[in-house]
Enzyme design. Structure first.
Site, short mmCIF file in Angstrom:
data_model
loop_
_atom_site.label_atom_id
_atom_site.label_comp_id
_atom_site.label_asym_id
_atom_site.label_seq_id
_atom_site.Cartn_x
_atom_site.Cartn_y
_atom_site.Cartn_z
N TYR A 116 -20.72 -36.80 -2.19
CA TYR A 116 -20.07 -35.50 -2.33
C TYR A 116 -19.26 -35.43 -3.63
CZ TYR A 116 -20.85 -33.47 2.34
OH TYR A 116 -21.38 -32.89 3.46
N LYS B 279 -27.07 -47.56 5.07
CA LYS B 279 -28.49 -47.67 4.74
C LYS B 279 -28.62 -48.88 3.81
CE LYS B 279 -32.77 -46.16 4.86
NZ LYS B 279 -33.60 -46.16 6.07
N ASP C 125 -30.82 -44.04 9.89
CA ASP C 125 -31.97 -43.41 10.55
C ASP C 125 -32.03 -43.82 12.02
OD1 ASP C 125 -32.53 -45.99 9.64
OD2 ASP C 125 -34.60 -45.55 9.06
N ASP D 53 -21.39 -36.39 7.81
CA ASP D 53 -21.62 -34.94 7.90
C ASP D 53 -22.81 -34.67 8.81
OD1 ASP D 53 -21.40 -32.16 7.21
OD2 ASP D 53 -23.14 -32.46 5.90
N ASP E 250 -22.84 -33.37 13.13
CA ASP E 250 -23.50 -32.16 13.67
C ASP E 250 -24.44 -32.55 14.81
OD1 ASP E 250 -22.34 -30.48 11.73
OD2 ASP E 250 -24.20 -29.34 11.48
C1 IPM Z 1 -18.35 -30.12 7.38
C2 IPM Z 1 -19.05 -29.07 6.56
C3 IPM Z 1 -18.67 -29.23 5.09
C4 IPM Z 1 -19.12 -30.61 4.64
C5 IPM Z 1 -19.19 -28.13 4.14
C6 IPM Z 1 -18.80 -26.76 4.61
C7 IPM Z 1 -18.74 -28.36 2.74
O1 IPM Z 1 -20.43 -29.14 6.76
O2 IPM Z 1 -17.10 -30.14 7.35
O3 IPM Z 1 -19.03 -30.89 8.05
O4 IPM Z 1 -20.28 -30.77 4.23
O5 IPM Z 1 -18.31 -31.53 4.69
MG MG Z 2 -21.00 -30.52 8.25
#
Ligand code: IPM
Ligand code: MG
Length: 365
Positions: free
Chosen positions: A147, A197, A230, A254, A258
């Site tokens: 990032y 990884k 993975d 990240d 999710d």
């Molecule tokens: C998160 C989001 C952010 C990230 C974006 C909105 C920049 O996806 O907080 O997980 O990638 O960190």
């Molecule tokens: Mg995110």
């Protein structure tokens, strides 16, 4: 009740874009309610970030917003981003504002707890027997990795376009996030799985070496394992109960968070805390700004309310007030109230504000 000696906290509120203002309004009402119940006062300082700040100032993170965040006792952020800004240059995009805030406040540790609420077991796309009892914590490094790594950019040469980023970590960045992960594993069930990884990436090789060194030096009471990312993605849906703390880098965290969110039925349920060595923490739901339902009173405010609970517990050390908010969410769900993302047969569908009213009633009863 509040008295002359009662603590007063300054909260910087960043409602941002999309559904942000709607879920922020709910969280604010609930924070005020638990403050009244537990004898502390809160003052809110609303500041623009993301698209809202681009509209107001031309910048996704105005200096005044960053200053207000640094001066607060804690910061509560809803969400940023909207497709209308996707074509702006990168330094003007809402996401850049959020990354600038994380970097500017030096919030290197992002805690994303995933717990399955009993009332929501059937809301998950995964089978009950796979997710029942899941209680894991993703510890994501937040101010380094791909990032933020340099060099990065885009070049045109010989009629071709190339774009590139750099995934880099230095030893001290790995050491400090590893310590946070081990510390939390020690307070929880004593297990830490470091996700990397290392079979392919040099940066992951160093990650693994440093995690092992910190383990050996200070946390040998924690059971450490390593997993390739993975495989970790697969294991999260195959057998998520095997995980206690998952320690990982910025990009992997990240993605995995999710995925882990969906174990709980909806991404609209997951809170997070971003912390530094010192200074105020930033508390935010892990979901985005959901522009498709913005302004329609359809958003699920619960991840935001649970983020407010993390703010109370970690940021203000108001454990009882935090527990009140978490209990309110559990009770409202157990009573069958749902927002659209969680709706199931036999349940009662509520909009964002009505869900806020139910939560408030649950706190006050
Ligand atoms: C998160 C989001 C952010 C990230 C974006 C909105 C920049 O996806 O907080 O997980 O990638 O960190
Ligand atoms: Mg995110």
């Amino acid at each position: 009740m509040e008295g002359p000696q009662s603590p007063q906290y300054r909260i910087t509120l960043l409602s941002g874009d999309g559904i942000g203002p709607e879920i922020t309004a709910v969280a604010r009402l609930l924070l005020e309610a638990v403050g009244r119940r537990h004898g502390f006062g809160l003052s809110f300082d609303e500041q623009p970030i993301g698209g809202a700040a681009i509209e107001a100032t031309g910048e996704p993170l105005p200096a005044s917003t960053l200053d207000a965040c640094k001066a607060a006792d804690a910061v509560l952020l809803a969400a940023i981003g909207s497709p209308q800004y996707d074509t702006l240059p990168r330094d003007k995009r809402p996401e850049t504002g959020l990354l600038g805030l994380r970097a500017g406040m030096e919030l290197f540790a992002n805690l994303r707890p995933v717990r399955i609420m009993p009332a929501l077991i059937d809301a998950s796309t995964l089978k009950r027997e796979v997710i029942e009892g899941v209680d894991l914590l993703v510890v994501r490094e937040l101010t380094g990795g791909v990032y933020f790594g340099t060099p990065k950019g885009r070049v045109e040469a010989d009629g071709r376009t190339r774009a590139f980023n750099t995934m880099a970590y230095s030893d001290h960045e790995i050491d400090r996030i590893a310590r946070v992960g081990f510390e939390l594993a020690h307070q929880r069930r004593g297990r830490l799985c470091s996700v990397d990884k290392a079979n392919v990436l040099d940066v992951s090789q160093l990650w693994r070496e440093r995690v092992e060194a910190i383990h050996l030096a200070s946390f040998s009471d924690v059971a450490l394992s390593h997993m390739y990312v993975d495989n970790a993605a697969m294991q999260l849906v195959r057998d998520p109960r095997q995980f206690d703390v998952m320690l990982t880098s910025n990009l992997f965290g990240d993605i995995l968070s999710d995925e882990a969110a969906m174990l709980s039925g909806s991404i609209g349920m997951l809170p997070s805390a971003s912390l530094g060595e010192q200074g105020p923490g930033l508390f935010e739901p892990i979901h985005g700004s959901a522009p498709d339902i913005a302004g329609q009173d359809k958003a699920n405010p619960m991840a935001m309310v649970l983020s407010a609970a993390m703010l109370l517990r970690i940021g203000l050390k108001q454990e009882a007030a935090a527990a009140d908010l978490e209990r309110a969410v559990e009770r409202v769900l157990a009573a069958g109230y749902r927002t659209g993302d969680l709706m199931a047969p036999g349940c009662t569908l509520l909009g964002c504000m009505a869900m806020g009213d139910r939560l408030l009633a649950a706190v006050e009863s």
